[in-house]
Design an enzyme around this catalytic site. Structure first.
Site, PDB file in Angstrom:
ATOM      1  N   CYS A 245      29.726  35.188  30.767  1.00 58.67           N
ATOM      2  CA  CYS A 245      29.334  33.810  30.444  1.00 58.67           C
ATOM      3  C   CYS A 245      29.444  32.945  31.696  1.00 58.67           C
ATOM      4  O   CYS A 245      30.136  31.927  31.725  1.00 58.67           O
ATOM      5  CB  CYS A 245      30.177  33.247  29.310  1.00 58.67           C
ATOM      6  SG  CYS A 245      30.334  34.342  27.878  1.00 58.67           S
ATOM      7  N   ALA A 246      28.773  33.374  32.766  1.00 59.56           N
ATOM      8  CA  ALA A 246      29.043  32.886  34.113  1.00 59.56           C
ATOM      9  C   ALA A 246      28.477  31.507  34.422  1.00 59.56           C
ATOM     10  O   ALA A 246      29.030  30.786  35.265  1.00 59.56           O
ATOM     11  CB  ALA A 246      28.496  33.887  35.133  1.00 59.56           C
ATOM     12  N   ALA A 247      27.356  31.138  33.807  1.00 60.43           N
ATOM     13  CA  ALA A 247      26.728  29.860  34.158  1.00 60.43           C
ATOM     14  C   ALA A 247      27.665  28.684  33.841  1.00 60.43           C
ATOM     15  O   ALA A 247      28.421  28.757  32.866  1.00 60.43           O
ATOM     16  CB  ALA A 247      25.418  29.707  33.398  1.00 60.43           C
ATOM     17  N   PRO A 248      27.674  27.653  34.688  1.00 64.52           N
ATOM     18  CA  PRO A 248      26.782  27.359  35.806  1.00 64.52           C
ATOM     19  C   PRO A 248      27.148  28.002  37.137  1.00 64.52           C
ATOM     20  O   PRO A 248      26.463  27.782  38.124  1.00 64.52           O
ATOM     21  CB  PRO A 248      26.853  25.845  35.912  1.00 64.52           C
ATOM     22  CG  PRO A 248      28.251  25.516  35.485  1.00 64.52           C
ATOM     23  CD  PRO A 248      28.569  26.507  34.389  1.00 64.52           C
ATOM     24  N   GLY A 249      28.251  28.749  37.212  1.00 70.03           N
ATOM     25  CA  GLY A 249      28.482  29.582  38.372  1.00 70.03           C
ATOM     26  C   GLY A 249      29.571  29.175  39.338  1.00 70.03           C
ATOM     27  O   GLY A 249      29.737  29.817  40.379  1.00 70.03           O
ATOM     28  N   GLY A 250      30.350  28.161  39.025  1.00 69.33           N
ATOM     29  CA  GLY A 250      31.432  27.772  39.936  1.00 69.33           C
ATOM     30  C   GLY A 250      32.449  28.868  40.125  1.00 69.33           C
ATOM     31  O   GLY A 250      32.903  29.130  41.244  1.00 69.33           O
ATOM     32  N   LYS A 251      32.818  29.531  39.039  1.00 66.58           N
ATOM     33  CA  LYS A 251      33.800  30.605  39.138  1.00 66.58           C
ATOM     34  C   LYS A 251      33.189  31.849  39.782  1.00 66.58           C
ATOM     35  O   LYS A 251      33.881  32.591  40.489  1.00 66.58           O
ATOM     36  CB  LYS A 251      34.359  30.918  37.744  1.00 66.58           C
ATOM     37  CG  LYS A 251      35.088  29.728  37.111  1.00 66.58           C
ATOM     38  CD  LYS A 251      35.504  30.020  35.694  1.00 66.58           C
ATOM     39  CE  LYS A 251      36.127  28.799  35.044  1.00 66.58           C
ATOM     40  NZ  LYS A 251      35.151  27.677  34.881  1.00 66.58           N
ATOM     41  N   ASP A 308      35.085  33.130  30.687  1.00 62.87           N
ATOM     42  CA  ASP A 308      35.092  31.684  30.472  1.00 62.87           C
ATOM     43  C   ASP A 308      34.190  31.446  29.273  1.00 62.87           C
ATOM     44  O   ASP A 308      32.990  31.235  29.400  1.00 62.87           O
ATOM     45  CB  ASP A 308      34.558  30.980  31.727  1.00 62.87           C
ATOM     46  CG  ASP A 308      34.625  29.468  31.620  1.00 62.87           C
ATOM     47  OD1 ASP A 308      35.147  28.963  30.610  1.00 62.87           O
ATOM     48  OD2 ASP A 308      34.150  28.790  32.547  1.00 62.87           O
ATOM     49  N   CYS A 361      37.300  25.373  28.393  1.00 65.68           N
ATOM     50  CA  CYS A 361      37.517  23.962  28.721  1.00 65.68           C
ATOM     51  C   CYS A 361      37.634  23.144  27.434  1.00 65.68           C
ATOM     52  O   CYS A 361      37.085  22.053  27.322  1.00 65.68           O
ATOM     53  CB  CYS A 361      36.416  23.423  29.623  1.00 65.68           C
ATOM     54  SG  CYS A 361      34.747  23.564  28.936  1.00 65.68           S
TER      55      CYS A 361
END
Length: 431
Positions: A245-251, A308, A361
Site C-alpha cells: 500500500c505504498a502510495a504516495p511513496g514517502g516511505k 502502511d 495514520c
C-alpha cells in the site's frame, strides 16, 4: 472587485459543495476542478486556504451564522455555503469586511440566488460586527468535531487528551521534510529546524516546488509521524523490502534511500504514477507493482515488510480537515476489516527472522492497537518487537508501555506538534 476575485470564490463554493454534499476528499475535488488552472497561483492558494478554513472551523461558523440570522433555521444549502465562505473570511482570515460581504452578494447574483442577496448582506454585516467577539466565547475544539469522533477519542484516551486532539486540529500543521542526507545543511538552506529524529520542520506556506533542493531531489514532504516507521527496521542495505500500500511513496523513498531493494505495491495504478514520479525526482529506485497486497504472492519472501494500511486518516486532520466532514463510524468498521486481511497476509510475506511493521495514520484504536492484539492472539508466527524512545530521538511521549508508537495531535507541543499515528513492530519467528 475583479473577475478573478469572484472566480476564486466561485471555485471555493464548488469545492465546499463537493466535500460537504458529495463526500469527495478535498484534495481530489481541488485537483479535478476545471477552473483552477485559469487562476493565478495566489488565487489558487487563497481558494485552498478558504475552503480548508471552513472545513476546519465548520462547527463554529455554523453556530455564528445561526446566531446572526434574524429567524431560526438555516437557508438552503447553496446559500448556507456562501454564508460559510463569507464568515470564514470575516472571522478567521481577516478579510476586509467590504470585500468579504460584497463578493458574497455578487456571487449570489452569479449563481442564480439574487433573491437571497439581502439576507446574505444582512447576516454577513452582523457577522462582521459581532463575529470575532462571539467566536472568542465558543468552545472551538468541541464545536468543530463531530460527536462520534469526540466520543471515540474521549473513550480511548480520556477527556484531557481528547481535548488536546481537538484543539490541535484548530491549527494548520507545519511543513515537515525528509532529507536524503545532511539534515543540518538542508536546515540552513531551507530555514528549517531539525527535529530529534532528523526530520526538518518549517512554517507552512509558499510553493514547495520553488524551494531550494526540490528539483535536485534533496528532500520530500513527509510528516514527522509518517517518517518514523521506515526508520525502525535497522540496517536495510541490500535487503529485500516489500512496501505494501505504498502510495504516495514517502516511505518507499525512505526505504530506497537506506539502500534497500524495494518492491512497492498499491492497488491504484494512478497513485503509483505519483510514486514513480517522486522516485525519479529523488534519483531513487524501486520495483513498482500494481496489485492487491492482500492477495499478492511473491516469488521470494522479504527480509522486511512495511504495511502502511489504508485507514480513516483521523490522525491527519491538521493537514486534511475534510476528514472531519467525510468520514463516518461505518468507515472505521469497513477499514478495520480490510486492515485485518492485509495484516494477516503480510505475515506470510516475511522470512523467518524478518521484520514486519504495521502502521496507520489513524487515531482510532480499532485501526491500530486492536489489530495487533487480534493478530498476536491468532498467529504464533510473529512476536512484538518493542520500539524504544532511543530509536526515535528520545521522543518517549509517543511510546506506549507495549513498545508501540501512539502519537496524538496535541503531543510534542514543544516541537510544534505531530500528526496522529500508530506503529507496531513485529518479528517473524523461526518455526
Amino acid at each position: 472587485m475583479t473577475d478573478t476575485t469572484l472566480a476564486a470564490r466561485g471555485v471555493a463554493l464548488d469545492l465546499l459543495r463537493d466535500v460537504l454534499r458529495k463526500s469527495v476528499p478535498f484534495d481530489d475535488a481541488f485537483d479535478a476542478h476545471p477552473d483552477l488552472a485559469g487562476l493565478e497561483p495566489r488565487d489558487r492558494g487563497f481558494v485552498r486556504m478558504l475552503v480548508a478554513t471552513v472545513l476546519r472551523r465548520l462547527g463554529q461558523i455554523d453556530e455564528l451564522i445561526q446566531t446572526c440570522l434574524a429567524k431560526p433555521g438555516l437557508p438552503k444549502a447553496a446559500i448556507h455555503d456562501m454564508l460559510r465562505l463569507g464568515t470564514a473570511q470575516l472571522v478567521f482570515l481577516n478579510t476586509p469586511p467590504h470585500a468579504a460581504v460584497d463578493t458574497a452578494v455578487e456571487l449570489a447574483a452569479l449563481r442564480n440566488a439574487a433573491p437571497y442577496k439581502g439576507l446574505i448582506n444582512a447576516v454577513l454585516r452582523r457577522v462582521g460586527r459581532e463575529g470575532a467577539a462571539l467566536a472568542a466565547q465558543q468552545d472551538a475544539g468541541r464545536l468543530n468535531t463531530p460527536d462520534w469522533m469526540w466520543l471515540s477519542w474521549r473513550t480511548a484516551y480520556g477527556t484531557a487528551k481528547a481535548r488536546g486532539i481537538v484543539e490541535a486540529h484548530l491549527h494548520e500543521a507545519p511543513l515537515d521534510l525528509t532529507v536524503k542526507s545532511d539534515p543540518s545543511v538542508w536546515a540552513g538552506r531551507l530555514d528549517a529546524t531539525v527535529l530529534p529524529t532528523g526530520t526538518l520542520r518549517r512554517m507552512s506556506g509558499g510553493s514547495v516546488t520553488e524551494m531550494p533542493g526540490f528539483d535536485a531531489g534533496g528532500w520530500w514532504v513527509q510528516d514527522l509521524a509518517a517518517s518514523l516507521p521506515a526508520t525502525l527496521f535497522g540496517d536495510l542495505r541490500g535487503k529485500r523490502v516489500f512496501d505494501l500500500c505504498a502510495a504516495p511513496g514517502g516511505k518507499t523513498a525512505q526505504l530506497a534511500a537506506q539502500g534497500a531493494r524495494v518492491v512497492a505495491l498499491d492497488r491504484s495504478a494512478k497513485r503509483l504514477e505519483r510514486v514513480t514520479e517522486n522516485l525519479a525526482r529523488l534519483n531513487l529506485e524501486a520495483e513498482i507493482i500494481t496489485t492487491d497486497a492482500a492477495a499478492w504472492e511473491p516469488g521470494e519472501l522479504a527480509d522486511a515488510v512495511l504495511l502502511d494500511a489504508p485507514c480513516s486518516a483521523t490522525g491527519a486532520v491538521r493537514r486534511h480537515p475534510d476528514i472531519l466532514r467525510v468520514k463516518t463510524p461505518e468507515d472505521i468498521g469497513k477499514l478495520a476489516k480490510a486492515q485485518g486481511r492485509l495484516l494477516a497476509h503480510a505475515v506470510g510475506l516475511v522470512k523467518p527472522g524478518g521484520t514486519l511493521i504495521y502502521c496507520t495514520c489513524s487515531i482510532q484504536p480499532e485501526e491500530g492497537e486492536a489489530q495487533i492484539t487480534r493478530l498476536l492472539a491468532r498467529d504464533s508466527r510473529v512476536k512484538r518487537w518493542p520500539i524504544t524512545a532511543d530509536e526515535l530521538g528520545g521522543l518517549s511521549e509517543i511510546i506506549t508501555e507495549r513498545g508501540e508508537v501512539r502519537s496524538l495531535p496535541g503531543m510534542l507541543a514543544e516541537h510544534g506538534g505531530i500528526d496522529g499515528f500508530f506503529v507496531s513492530r513485529l518479528r517473524r519467528v523461526y518455526e
